[in-house]
Scaffold this motif. Structure first.
Motif, PDB file in Angstrom:
ATOM      1  N   GLU A  11      43.807   4.464  14.145  1.00  0.00           N
ATOM      2  CA  GLU A  11      42.515   3.879  13.797  1.00  0.00           C
ATOM      3  C   GLU A  11      42.641   2.364  13.625  1.00  0.00           C
TER       4      GLU A  11
ATOM      5  N   ALA B  23      27.938   1.790  16.302  1.00  0.00           N
ATOM      6  CA  ALA B  23      26.710   1.645  15.535  1.00  0.00           C
ATOM      7  C   ALA B  23      25.520   1.556  16.484  1.00  0.00           C
ATOM      8  N   GLN B  24      25.817   1.157  17.750  1.00  0.00           N
ATOM      9  CA  GLN B  24      24.759   1.053  18.741  1.00  0.00           C
ATOM     10  C   GLN B  24      24.530   2.430  19.369  1.00  0.00           C
TER      11      GLN B  24
ATOM     12  N   GLU C 230      28.631   7.705  11.201  1.00  0.00           N
ATOM     13  CA  GLU C 230      29.651   7.095  10.348  1.00  0.00           C
ATOM     14  C   GLU C 230      29.944   5.625  10.621  1.00  0.00           C
ATOM     15  N   ALA C 231      29.454   5.094  11.743  1.00  0.00           N
ATOM     16  CA  ALA C 231      29.593   3.639  11.936  1.00  0.00           C
ATOM     17  C   ALA C 231      28.487   2.902  11.187  1.00  0.00           C
ATOM     18  N   LEU C 232      27.546   3.670  10.647  1.00  0.00           N
ATOM     19  CA  LEU C 232      26.411   3.062   9.953  1.00  0.00           C
ATOM     20  C   LEU C 232      26.533   3.178   8.442  1.00  0.00           C
TER      21      LEU C 232
ATOM     22  N   LEU D  15      42.791  -4.544  22.602  1.00  0.00           N
ATOM     23  CA  LEU D  15      41.628  -3.681  22.853  1.00  0.00           C
ATOM     24  C   LEU D  15      40.325  -4.450  22.681  1.00  0.00           C
ATOM     25  N   GLN D  16      40.262  -5.269  21.638  1.00  0.00           N
ATOM     26  CA  GLN D  16      39.054  -6.044  21.372  1.00  0.00           C
ATOM     27  C   GLN D  16      38.780  -7.015  22.532  1.00  0.00           C
TER      28      GLN D  16
ATOM     29  N   GLN E 108      37.549  -5.194  25.553  1.00  0.00           N
ATOM     30  CA  GLN E 108      36.152  -4.782  25.365  1.00  0.00           C
ATOM     31  C   GLN E 108      35.217  -5.975  25.570  1.00  0.00           C
ATOM     32  N   GLU E 109      35.603  -7.123  25.015  1.00  0.00           N
ATOM     33  CA  GLU E 109      34.728  -8.286  25.131  1.00  0.00           C
ATOM     34  C   GLU E 109      34.701  -8.846  26.537  1.00  0.00           C
TER      35      GLU E 109
ATOM     36  N   VAL F 203      27.475  -0.471  23.953  1.00  0.00           N
ATOM     37  CA  VAL F 203      27.962  -1.663  23.253  1.00  0.00           C
ATOM     38  C   VAL F 203      28.139  -2.827  24.228  1.00  0.00           C
TER      39      VAL F 203
ATOM     40  N   VAL G  10      16.111   2.930  13.025  1.00  0.00           N
ATOM     41  CA  VAL G  10      17.311   3.227  12.250  1.00  0.00           C
ATOM     42  C   VAL G  10      17.211   4.658  11.732  1.00  0.00           C
TER      43      VAL G  10
ATOM     44  N   ILE H   2      19.936   7.456   6.718  1.00  0.00           N
ATOM     45  CA  ILE H   2      21.337   7.494   6.304  1.00  0.00           C
ATOM     46  C   ILE H   2      21.438   7.781   4.809  1.00  0.00           C
TER      47      ILE H   2
END
Lengths: 136, 551
Positions: free
Chosen positions: B239, B331-332, B363-365, B446-447, B450-451, B460, B470, B473
């Motif tokens: 993670e 989250a998206q 869970e990302a929210l 990884l970041q 992704q970018e 994303v 939304v 939650i």
């Protein structure tokens, strides 16, 4: 010095959660973008963070929290900063900040709230745009 | 013209096709950046020996599974990690989950409990009952397990630096239920090394922490024989950003450190090793994850026999829990997370997991709602009862690619493990910041990918949409802290404080000798000494770990 001074950024993890992947990635990205970045490590008390901001002469303070304790802890960090008269800093935050809490967080003085999936480019641009208006 | 080999095909038919139309990306790779070929064929298995590589289910090297019948006998344990607010509310959630067909409990503790502070300690303001349930004393543990027959339900507890204390609390609660301790089953995570590397809920320095862990190995072998004394975890390192092969390597390096510490404390490998268990993540590269699970069993079987001379098959079987990848959730377009989780869970099942937690889509929210947790559990039930994948043991074995990939993950992990051995093992690596740096490098890579669009995350960096609404939650109950503080004040006033002091005194003495800590912890919690009080004594005697921060 004719060179533009590097923006000084403190990235901090208030509270008890140990999830600092995001904090470290952001710290690294800001550093690679030419800023001077200090990362505090996890489990920092509000006083420790404010003291570090003072000592390091930070213009920008970024807080990351994933445990859900942001509404309790952010105001305490701000109070600790004010106690040391470190109030002219650009504040931003990230982690798991539910949408519903964002107005409250902005009200506290955070100019940026960056959730999961944020591009580090957006954070770099945000800091570059806003940091120069802060004195510290 | 039909090709006679993969090589011939690649040079002819395939070359003609790719000359006409280029492949959709210049390079295809695994999570660790190794190149993936377009096709796997019998040539990839020319040197491959079935009996050596796979064997049969329930037999060495256990590549095909640790049980002879696998899911034909019984499905994996569907174990959703849950816990929030106080013991009373969490107890209600557990009963709900058990009614919904969940087959084991998995307790999430709040951070104060994990770091050894009582709910009323001023340093924990804002954190009580947030990421899990607040447990400060036996009273809380009694409430948490009220009406749940501990002889019948197995319980997994994600608890590390305070693991031995929570185990003492669980045992004390079971004794109060009149349970037969030989029938008490479950797991304490009890894996401190990965806390230093990635998860962060450490308290004490490594040496006394390792001693507490080996105390639980010894005590459980005699007193709590069905308990998994440790869940050596790759999950949190994955993670934090590492690759699949690093996940295995770092975890086995930790396992070796624990085993060596136990052997040094005078234990026989085959006496305690059957109760060691593991915990893997399942992320989104579906086939690589399946290969990883299969490779992990083979690696451990070899470590047990070749390194430790094991003759007990139970010590050689790697049993593991799996959790879907929290860091892969977005989250998206958050509903897409249901699909991600389903695929990851399927890879865990095809990889032969013993138990599984599926993440909730929100869970990302925020922390998940009851509804989203239910969907996550239903995901497992659809896989288990509808898809048919549980009807045949290790159904993907023999696939050219799966076997090539299993071999490769094993090789990569072993090579990494050798590097850690070269620097002196897991603990030395941690002290030098090796694993931490390696994980950060992978996370940053990884970041960047992704970018730069080299790694697609749907919703994303591709197929983005304007966010619509939304979803609801979970809110947080902010009165938990007060309720816990009131309970603790009452407890401290009503219990026999002389007995508490005596029990804490015995712990202080044992902190400085080599007496097994477990019976003393049980005495202390039975006298209603709190976690904060016990850890307070140990902090005074052992000091606290200071992290070396690196970025």
């Amino acid at each position: 010095m004719a060179d533009e001074q590097a923006i000084r950024v403190l990235i901090a993890k208030p509270g008890l959660d140990g999830h600092d992947r995001g904090a470290k990635v952001v710290a690294r990205a800001l550093r690679d973008a030419g800023m001077e970045v200090i990362y505090t490590g996890i489990r920092q008390t509000p006083d420790m963070i404010a003291e570090a901001a003072l000592q390091e002469d930070a213009q920008v303070v970024g807080l990351s929290i994933l445990s859900g304790a942001h509404l309790e802890l952010f105001p305490r960090v701000i109070a600790a900063l004010e106690e040391r008269e470190v109030s002219d800093v650009l504040l931003f935050c990230g982690g798991i900040i539910p949408e519903a809490d964002i107005p409250a967080v902005e009200e506290m003085g955070f100019r940026g709230v960056f959730g999961p999936g944020t591009s580090t480019q957006d954070i770099i641009e945000f800091v570059r745009e806003h940091a120069p208006t802060y004195a510290n | 013209m039909a090709s006679n080999s993969e090589h011939e095909w690649r040079e002819s038919t395939y070359a003609r096709a790719t000359a006409r139309n280029k492949e959709r990306q210049p390079r295809f790779e695994s999570s660790s950046g190794a190149e993936v070929d377009p096709l796997y064929a019998p040539e990839h298995m020319a040197e491959w020996n079935y009996h050596e590589k796979l064997g049969y289910p329930g037999e060495y090297p256990y590549t095909r599974g640790v049980q002879p019948t696998m899911y034909r006998g019984r499905l994996w344990t569907m174990r959703q990690y849950a816990g929030f607010a106080d013991a009373e509310e969490s107890n209600r959630r557990y009963k709900f989950l058990l009614e919904q067909g969940q087959t084991g409990l998995s307790v999430a503790f709040d951070l104060p409990t994990q770091i050894g502070y009582d709910s009323d300690d001023p340093v924990v303001t804002g954190e009580v009952g947030k990421v899990g349930v607040a447990i400060s004393s036996l009273q809380d543990m009694e409430t948490l397990t009220d009406g749940i027959p501990l002889e019948q339900v197995t319980t997994s507890m994600t608890i590390n630096s305070t693991g031995p204390i929570l185990l003492a609390l669980y045992v004390a609660a079971a004794k109060k239920q009149g349970a037969d301790l030989s029938k008490i089953g479950g797991t304490t995570q009890n894996d401190i090394l990965k806390e230093y590397i990635a998860r962060g809920t450490y308290i004490f320095p490594p040496r006394p922490s390792l001693r507490m862990i080996t105390d639980t190995f010894a005590w459980c072998t005699d007193e709590l024989p069905s308990w998994n004394t440790i869940s050596i975890s790759g999950y949190h390192m994955r993670e934090a950003g590492c690759t699949a092969a690093q996940e295995l390597a770092f975890t086995f390096a930790d396992a070796i450190e624990y085993v060596d510490a136990a052997i040094e404390a005078g234990m026989e490998f085959d006496a305690f090793a059957p109760r060691l268990s593991f915990f893997w993540a399942c992320h989104s590269n579906f086939l690589e994850e399946i290969a990883k699970f299969r490779a992990s069993r083979r690696i451990w079987a070899k470590i047990a026999t070749e390194r430790y001379g094991s003759t007990n098959p139970r010590s050689q079987m790697l049993r593991f829990h799996t959790q879907t990848g929290g860091a892969t959730l977005t989250a998206q377009q958050p509903i897409n997370n249901v699909i991600r989780t389903a695929l990851q869970a399927l890879s865990g099942v095809l990889g032969g997991t013993q138990s599984l937690h599926t993440n909730s889509w929100d869970e990302a929210l925020a922390l998940p709602t009851e509804e989203s947790v239910e969907t996550a559990l239903r995901t497992q039930q659809v896989i288990g009862y509808e898809s048919g994948v549980a009807d045949v043991i290790d159904p993907l074995a023999g696939s050219y690619y799966i076997e090539a990939l299993t071999d490769r993950v094993e090789e990569e992990a072993n090579a990494y493990l050798a590097r850690i051995e070269d620097i002196g093992g897991a603990l030395t690596g941690i002290e030098q910041g090796f694993q931490q740096r390696e994980i950060q490098e992978s996370a940053y890579r990884l970041q960047r990918m992704q970018e730069e669009g080299d790694r697609v995350v749907v919703g994303v960096n591709r197929f983005e949409t304007e966010e619509l609404e939304v979803p609801p939650i979970a809110g947080h109950d902010r009165t938990v802290e007060t309720r816990q503080a009131e309970r603790l004040a009452k407890l401290r006033a009503e219990r026999d404080n002389a007995a508490v002091d005596a029990a804490l005194g015995a712990i202080r003495t044992a902190a400085n000798n080599d007496e097994n800590m477990m019976p003393l912890l049980i005495d202390a919690v039975e006298a209603y000494a709190t976690i904060g009080e016990i850890c307070g004594v140990l902090r005074e005697e052992w000091g606290e770990y200071q992290e070396a921060v690196t970025i």
